[in-house]
Design a protein around this motif. Structure first.
Motif, PDB file in Angstrom:
ATOM      1  N   ILE A 204    -122.036 -24.573  13.338  1.00 25.40           N
ATOM      2  CA  ILE A 204    -121.368 -25.023  12.121  1.00 25.40           C
ATOM      3  C   ILE A 204    -121.869 -26.417  11.739  1.00 25.40           C
ATOM      4  O   ILE A 204    -121.950 -27.310  12.590  1.00 25.40           O
ATOM      5  CB  ILE A 204    -119.842 -25.054  12.324  1.00 25.40           C
ATOM      6  CG1 ILE A 204    -119.340 -23.694  12.822  1.00 25.40           C
ATOM      7  CG2 ILE A 204    -119.126 -25.460  11.041  1.00 25.40           C
ATOM      8  CD1 ILE A 204    -119.586 -22.545  11.892  1.00 25.40           C
ATOM      9  N   PRO A 205    -122.196 -26.649  10.469  1.00 28.44           N
ATOM     10  CA  PRO A 205    -122.635 -27.991  10.061  1.00 28.44           C
ATOM     11  C   PRO A 205    -121.489 -28.999  10.103  1.00 28.44           C
ATOM     12  O   PRO A 205    -120.315 -28.620  10.023  1.00 28.44           O
ATOM     13  CB  PRO A 205    -123.125 -27.776   8.623  1.00 28.44           C
ATOM     14  CG  PRO A 205    -122.407 -26.563   8.150  1.00 28.44           C
ATOM     15  CD  PRO A 205    -122.225 -25.686   9.356  1.00 28.44           C
ATOM     16  N   LYS A 206    -121.808 -30.254  10.243  1.00 28.64           N
ATOM     17  CA  LYS A 206    -120.800 -31.312  10.264  1.00 28.64           C
ATOM     18  C   LYS A 206    -120.477 -31.697   8.828  1.00 28.64           C
ATOM     19  O   LYS A 206    -120.952 -32.701   8.293  1.00 28.64           O
ATOM     20  CB  LYS A 206    -121.302 -32.505  11.071  1.00 28.64           C
ATOM     21  CG  LYS A 206    -121.529 -32.156  12.526  1.00 28.64           C
ATOM     22  CD  LYS A 206    -121.916 -33.361  13.349  1.00 28.64           C
ATOM     23  CE  LYS A 206    -122.116 -32.876  14.775  1.00 28.64           C
ATOM     24  NZ  LYS A 206    -122.127 -33.818  15.789  1.00 28.64           N
ATOM     25  N   ALA A 207    -119.684 -30.860   8.212  1.00 30.60           N
ATOM     26  CA  ALA A 207    -119.322 -31.044   6.808  1.00 30.60           C
ATOM     27  C   ALA A 207    -118.027 -30.294   6.547  1.00 30.60           C
ATOM     28  O   ALA A 207    -117.597 -29.464   7.358  1.00 30.60           O
ATOM     29  CB  ALA A 207    -120.437 -30.512   5.902  1.00 30.60           C
ATOM     30  N   ASP A 208    -117.409 -30.616   5.420  1.00 32.85           N
ATOM     31  CA  ASP A 208    -116.206 -29.880   5.039  1.00 32.85           C
ATOM     32  C   ASP A 208    -116.596 -28.458   4.647  1.00 32.85           C
ATOM     33  O   ASP A 208    -117.677 -28.225   4.074  1.00 32.85           O
ATOM     34  CB  ASP A 208    -115.513 -30.557   3.853  1.00 32.85           C
ATOM     35  CG  ASP A 208    -114.910 -31.895   4.230  1.00 32.85           C
ATOM     36  OD1 ASP A 208    -114.577 -32.080   5.420  1.00 32.85           O
ATOM     37  OD2 ASP A 208    -114.781 -32.756   3.336  1.00 32.85           O
ATOM     38  N   PRO A 209    -115.738 -27.493   4.916  1.00 38.97           N
ATOM     39  CA  PRO A 209    -116.052 -26.115   4.546  1.00 38.97           C
ATOM     40  C   PRO A 209    -115.988 -25.935   3.032  1.00 38.97           C
ATOM     41  O   PRO A 209    -115.298 -26.693   2.338  1.00 38.97           O
ATOM     42  CB  PRO A 209    -114.958 -25.310   5.237  1.00 38.97           C
ATOM     43  CG  PRO A 209    -113.804 -26.251   5.346  1.00 38.97           C
ATOM     44  CD  PRO A 209    -114.421 -27.602   5.583  1.00 38.97           C
ATOM     45  N   PRO A 210    -116.702 -24.942   2.502  1.00 36.41           N
ATOM     46  CA  PRO A 210    -116.644 -24.682   1.059  1.00 36.41           C
ATOM     47  C   PRO A 210    -115.267 -24.140   0.659  1.00 36.41           C
ATOM     48  O   PRO A 210    -114.551 -23.583   1.491  1.00 36.41           O
ATOM     49  CB  PRO A 210    -117.732 -23.632   0.841  1.00 36.41           C
ATOM     50  CG  PRO A 210    -117.868 -22.946   2.164  1.00 36.41           C
ATOM     51  CD  PRO A 210    -117.608 -23.996   3.192  1.00 36.41           C
ATOM     52  N   THR A 211    -114.925 -24.305  -0.587  1.00 31.68           N
ATOM     53  CA  THR A 211    -113.631 -23.808  -1.086  1.00 31.68           C
ATOM     54  C   THR A 211    -113.761 -22.419  -1.711  1.00 31.68           C
ATOM     55  O   THR A 211    -112.764 -21.803  -2.067  1.00 31.68           O
ATOM     56  CB  THR A 211    -113.060 -24.779  -2.131  1.00 31.68           C
ATOM     57  OG1 THR A 211    -114.016 -24.945  -3.187  1.00 31.68           O
ATOM     58  CG2 THR A 211    -112.762 -26.138  -1.490  1.00 31.68           C
ATOM     59  N   GLU A 212    -115.001 -21.929  -1.851  1.00 32.18           N
ATOM     60  CA  GLU A 212    -115.254 -20.575  -2.342  1.00 32.18           C
ATOM     61  C   GLU A 212    -116.144 -19.848  -1.347  1.00 32.18           C
ATOM     62  O   GLU A 212    -116.905 -20.466  -0.599  1.00 32.18           O
ATOM     63  CB  GLU A 212    -115.943 -20.609  -3.712  1.00 32.18           C
ATOM     64  CG  GLU A 212    -115.094 -21.234  -4.815  1.00 32.18           C
ATOM     65  CD  GLU A 212    -115.822 -21.214  -6.149  1.00 32.18           C
ATOM     66  OE1 GLU A 212    -117.022 -20.845  -6.171  1.00 32.18           O
ATOM     67  OE2 GLU A 212    -115.194 -21.566  -7.161  1.00 32.18           O
ATOM     68  N   THR A 213    -116.051 -18.540  -1.336  1.00 34.27           N
ATOM     69  CA  THR A 213    -116.878 -17.749  -0.427  1.00 34.27           C
ATOM     70  C   THR A 213    -118.364 -17.954  -0.740  1.00 34.27           C
ATOM     71  O   THR A 213    -118.793 -17.862  -1.889  1.00 34.27           O
ATOM     72  CB  THR A 213    -116.530 -16.252  -0.558  1.00 34.27           C
ATOM     73  OG1 THR A 213    -115.195 -16.053  -0.090  1.00 34.27           O
ATOM     74  CG2 THR A 213    -117.482 -15.391   0.273  1.00 34.27           C
TER      75      THR A 213
END
Length: 321
Positions: A204-213
């Protein structure tokens, strides 16, 4: 992720009863599937009923006729007659094979289901005792290429079951790993590295997850396109974005899974429909297209899910009888 499937063959929805007690219970987190095994679960033998069935024509013109003398209702067990011996390796529970088949009503020879809706009168079948026990009973422990007739008395399906006759031929063993052409990864998506057996490792990247698929291809297949309502056969691994922990994996169970595209969470459905067999798909699914604020087994509430899915086969739903 909890994946379930309705019986793919509406006319024989109770097929799991055929091998009741012969196969182990499946994983509680997915449709139950067997570990690959060389042992026979039923190893049905020929009998008066299966020997009496006649076959005419070939390919999509193949006709299966059950004479009244067969009296399948009176058979005391599943009977299986080999009408052509193949020369491949023995087919076993857990295999993924391409099959030509006809399933007919033993009372009047009316066709209940057939592979004619598939490409070249072939349909991919995962020999899962819990979901496809009818095909397991017909094809197991015979060499690839063998054609068989199985006579199955109604009592094997439980009270009120109707007797059926199955013609089936497993023509080819199919890959259990996506075999499409590699596609360059998309920036911002999780990194995927494949083990020697094809199982994906997901970082998993060190970033916030996306809000859309978000969906991207890792391999582009060239097989049939998955349509809405199809029954798909896949390998998959799922982890949570928050910590990268695995919550479900067909790889861990040692055999692919099968389910209907309309029977899974919205994000997973989006990842499958429109894709081609042979493709490997990476999907990042936010809670809105996953399980939302509801915890699901080992998946915490409000989880973003990450899946890598190998699409191995797709089967149009059988027409309603």
């Amino acid at each position: 992720m909890r994946i379930r499937i309705a019986a793919a063959l509406s006319a024989v929805a109770a097929t799991a009863l055929l091998l009741s007690g012969c196969a182990g219970a499946g994983s509680p987190s997915a449709s139950p599937t067997p570990s690959a095994s060389s042992s026979c679960l039923l190893d049905a033998k020929p009998g008066k009923a299966s020997d009496a069935v006649t076959l005419e024509g070939e390919g999509k013109d193949l006709k299966v006729t059950v004479p009244s003398a067969a009296d399948v209702d009176k058979a005391t067990a599943v009977e299986r007659t080999v009408v052509k011996k193949g020369d491949g390796k023995d087919v076993k529970p857990g295999d993924l094979v391409s099959v030509q088949y006809r399933i007919v009503n033993a009372a009047d020879s009316a066709v209940l289901d057939s592979s004619s809706r598939g490409s070249d009168d072939q349909i991919p079948v995962l020999l899962d005792p819990q979901q496809q026990s009818l095909f397991v009973a017909a094809l197991e422990c015979q060499p690839l290429g063998s054609a068989v007739v199985a006579a199955i008395p109604g009592k094997m399906f439980g009270d009120g079951g109707k007797s059926v006759v199955v013609y089936a031929q497993a023509t080819k063993k199919l890959s259990t790993v996506a075999d499409g052409t590699a596609v360059a990864p998309v920036d911002g998506m999780p990194a995927v590295k494949l083990a020697k057996d094809g199982a994906p490792e997901i970082t998993i990247p060190k970033a916030d997850p996306p809000t859309e698929t978000k969906i991207s291809l890792l391999k582009q297949g060239d097989g049939a396109t998955v349509a809405s309502g199809d029954y798909v056969i896949v390998q998959y691994r799922g982890v949570t974005w928050a910590d990268g922990k695995e919550f479900d994996s067909s790889w861990k169970r040692g055999t692919p899974a099968q389910f209907q595209t309309t029977g899974v969470v919205t994000g997973f459905k989006k990842a499958l429909e429109g894709q081609k067999v042979g493709s490997q798909v990476l999907a990042v699914i936010p809670p809105a297209d996953g399980y939302g604020a509801q915890a699901q087994g080992s998946i915490p509430a409000n989880s973003t899910l990450v899946f890598v899915v190998d699409i191995l086969g797709t089967v149009p739903a059988a027409p309603t009888q």
